[in-house]
Design a protein around this motif. Structure first.
Motif, PDB file in Angstrom:
ATOM      1  N   GLN A  54       8.662   1.520   8.789  1.00  0.00           N
ATOM      2  CA  GLN A  54       9.700   1.164   8.080  1.00  0.00           C
ATOM      3  C   GLN A  54       9.620   1.911   6.734  1.00  0.00           C
ATOM      4  OE1 GLN A  54      11.706  -2.385   8.469  1.00  0.00           O
ATOM      5  NE2 GLN A  54      13.715  -1.623   7.705  1.00  0.00           N
ATOM      6  N   ALA A  55      10.261   2.800   6.353  1.00  0.00           N
ATOM      7  CA  ALA A  55       9.953   3.185   4.843  1.00  0.00           C
ATOM      8  C   ALA A  55      11.030   2.618   4.055  1.00  0.00           C
ATOM      9  CB  ALA A  55      10.226   4.745   4.697  1.00  0.00           C
ATOM     10  N   PRO A  56      11.042   2.594   2.783  1.00  0.00           N
ATOM     11  CA  PRO A  56      12.108   2.023   1.721  1.00  0.00           C
ATOM     12  C   PRO A  56      13.403   2.844   2.180  1.00  0.00           C
ATOM     13  CG  PRO A  56      10.244   2.405   0.787  1.00  0.00           C
ATOM     14  CD  PRO A  56      10.001   2.798   1.892  1.00  0.00           C
ATOM     15  N   GLY A  57      14.460   1.888   2.291  1.00  0.00           N
ATOM     16  CA  GLY A  57      15.768   2.301   2.589  1.00  0.00           C
ATOM     17  C   GLY A  57      16.084   2.771   3.860  1.00  0.00           C
ATOM     18  N   LYS A  58      15.084   2.910   4.757  1.00  0.00           N
ATOM     19  CA  LYS A  58      15.364   3.380   6.080  1.00  0.00           C
ATOM     20  C   LYS A  58      15.139   2.472   7.342  1.00  0.00           C
ATOM     21  CE  LYS A  58      13.888   8.270   4.995  1.00  0.00           C
ATOM     22  NZ  LYS A  58      12.805   9.251   5.398  1.00  0.00           N
ATOM     23  N   GLU A  59      15.808   2.739   8.236  1.00  0.00           N
ATOM     24  CA  GLU A  59      15.701   1.730   9.408  1.00  0.00           C
ATOM     25  C   GLU A  59      14.355   1.695  10.120  1.00  0.00           C
ATOM     26  OE1 GLU A  59      20.245   2.050  11.279  1.00  0.00           O
ATOM     27  OE2 GLU A  59      18.634   2.851  12.342  1.00  0.00           O
TER      28      GLU A  59
END
Length: 122
Positions: A39-44
């Motif tokens: 999980q990357a910042p701002g992503k699902e």
């Protein structure tokens, strides 16, 4: 009590490699399916790879095929994710997950680790 602990994250340059480990306790390892997610910042949360411990059959997301390899050491109750040719877009927190049901790359697993940060610099 089921516990999953991830090891091996860190900072690496693009094109480099890292190996993540997921150590499981409190489970009958052979009965489980293990998945790696990120999980990357701002992503699902995204499924990266999964493996059936009993027969070793792996699954990979298209984004990592040919670069990542999942494997298991049943004697150590540990699953590994070897990540080669890393790209900046691989930067994320990586989680391992376990479940007796095969959810493949869907994030429906019941047990989750705490995550380990992987950062790939360009």
């Amino acid at each position: 009590e089921v516990q999953l602990v991830e090891f091996g994250g860190g900072l690496v340059q693009a094109g480099g490699s890292l190996r993540l480990s997921c150590a499981a306790s409190g489970v009958t390892f052979d009965d489980y399916f293990i998945g790696w997610f990120r999980q990357a910042p701002g992503k699902e949360r995204e499924g990266v790879s999964s493996i059936s411990i009993s027969d070793g059959i792996p699954y990979y997301a298209d984004s990592v095929k040919g670069r990542f390899t999942i494997s298991s050491d049943n004697a150590k109750n540990t699953v590994y994710l070897q990540m080669n040719s890393l790209k900046p877009e691989d930067t994320a927190v990586y989680y391992c997950a376990a479940d007796p049901i095969d959810y493949g790359l869907e994030p429906s697993y019941y047990y989750w680790g705490q995550g380990t940060q992987v950062t790939v610099s360009s």
